[in-house]
Design an enzyme around this catalytic site. Structure first.
Site, mmCIF file in Angstrom:
data_model
loop_
_atom_site.group_PDB
_atom_site.id
_atom_site.type_symbol
_atom_site.label_atom_id
_atom_site.label_comp_id
_atom_site.label_asym_id
_atom_site.label_seq_id
_atom_site.Cartn_x
_atom_site.Cartn_y
_atom_site.Cartn_z
ATOM 1 N N LYS A 1 1.066 -1.413 -0.013
ATOM 2 C CA LYS A 1 0.052 0.240 0.072
ATOM 3 C C LYS A 1 0.832 1.357 -0.024
ATOM 4 O O LYS A 1 1.852 1.336 0.874
ATOM 5 C CB LYS A 1 -0.802 0.038 1.249
ATOM 6 C CG LYS A 1 -1.702 1.246 1.478
ATOM 7 C CD LYS A 1 -2.933 0.958 2.305
ATOM 8 C CE LYS A 1 -2.581 1.504 3.660
ATOM 9 N NZ LYS A 1 -3.696 1.480 4.377
HETATM 10 C C1 R5P Z 1 -3.178 4.039 8.615
HETATM 11 O O1 R5P Z 1 -3.797 4.521 9.671
HETATM 12 C C2 R5P Z 1 -3.781 3.049 8.116
HETATM 13 O O2 R5P Z 1 -2.832 2.394 7.098
HETATM 14 C C3 R5P Z 1 -4.898 3.382 6.996
HETATM 15 O O3 R5P Z 1 -5.499 2.178 6.956
HETATM 16 C C4 R5P Z 1 -4.563 3.879 5.851
HETATM 17 O O4 R5P Z 1 -4.223 5.211 6.054
HETATM 18 C C5 R5P Z 1 -5.808 4.157 4.936
HETATM 19 O O5 R5P Z 1 -6.739 5.104 5.409
HETATM 20 P P1 R5P Z 1 -6.649 6.476 4.590
HETATM 21 O O6 R5P Z 1 -7.707 6.185 3.558
HETATM 22 O O7 R5P Z 1 -7.681 6.931 5.750
HETATM 23 O O8 R5P Z 1 -5.620 7.026 4.570
#
Ligand code: R5P
Length: 291
Positions: free
Chosen positions: A203
């Protein structure tokens, strides 16, 4: 005694038809074992090749984030509209109905809160518990360039070893320090390191310039995080560009659960990710489903 009477005789051996040897639809994943592929195929839709992951693991270092104060009220109604849920084991056990058919990506790194140095994470879940929870992947934060870069990389490699032993993929989450530049050069470095060291998918964040070079030189699938809440049309444009430039899906949190109409937003994101919808068409869908 076995019932051997009246057995049907063998009929068709297809002797002139070679056995089908199918490839696997995800890049870099064809040589993984069956269980690993099966789990990945529950995260990524084999038809579109993409995934809409709903991320609501923010509480593991941020506490009760806006929109996640009452997960039973705000997130559970969204579950049917996501492909995969990304969350902590605490929330999974306490709030998410165990009869959900959705695949689970479990946040397994943790340690510091927003009040401390965030890169100082450890592995915060035993692999046995991940197996017990029947998860489809384990997510670990990797802080390339961060103060505890090496430790976070070694957290990931330990999980890759454990994941490979039990057939559970590892999602490496590239975390960017506040004072670091978020550009394609940085994400090429971060994603490639994670892939080289064994992460099964990664990711990262979308960047406006040269994102296609990030996906192209990463040998395993990439999904993008949504990041801070932005207007719905902008978030849909970002998702469209990311997919067009080689991402295999989104792992989106705040841009969904902080939207005025989270289900409509999730449906609009699905249209972009799975159906090739333009941001404008998806935004129209959002408006039509809103409220
Ligand atoms: C961090 O808090 C996590 O990995 C979240 O799952 C990630 O950042 C995705 O969430 P967002 O779309 O709110 O950034």
């Amino acid at each position: 005694m076995a019932d051997l009477d009246g057995l049907k005789p063998n009929k068709e051996f297809f002797t002139d038809v070679p056995q089908e040897t199918e490839g696997f639809f995800l890049k870099g994943s064809n040589q993984l074992d069956w269980g690993m592929k099966n789990r990945l195929a529950r995260i990524f839709n084999p038809k579109s090749g993409n995934t809409v992951m709903l991320a609501f693991d923010h509480g593991y270092f941020m506490g009760a984030t806006t929109g996640l104060e009452r997960i039973d009220q705000t997130i559970n109604p969204l579950i049917p509209h996501a492909d995969t849920l990304m969350l902590t084991r605490g929330v999974l056990r306490s709030m998410v109905p165990a009869d959900t058919p959705k695949s689970i990506v479990l946040r397994v790194s943790g340690g510091p809160s927003i009040l401390k140095e965030l890169s100082n994470e450890g592995i915060a879940v035993d692999i046995e518990d991940a197996i017990r929870l029947n998860v489809c992947a384990m997510a670990v934060q990797v802080f390339i360039g961060g103060e505890y870069e090496k430790e976070s990389i070694l957290n990931m490699t330990k999980l890759v070893d454990l994941g490979n032993r039990y057939g559970i993929p590892v999602l490496a989450v590239t975390a960017v320090g506040k004072d670091m530049v978020r550009d394609a050069k940085y994400f090429r470095l971060a994603t490639r390191i994670c892939a080289e060291l064994g992460a099964h998918y990664i990711k990262t964040y979308y960047v406006d310039e040269d994102f296609d070079t990030v996906t192209s030189c990463c040998p395993v699938p990439i999904v993008i995080a949504g990041g801070k809440k932005r207007p719905e049309l902008d978030a849909l444009k970002m998702a469209r560009s990311a997919i067009d430039e080689g991402a295999r899906g989104v792992d989106m949190g705040r841009n969904i659960f902080q939207s005025d109409s989270p289900i409509a937003m999730l449906e609009a994101v699905r249209a972009v990710v799975h159906e090739g919808a333009s941001p404008e068409a998806a935004f129209e869908l959002f408006n039509s489903k809103k409220g």
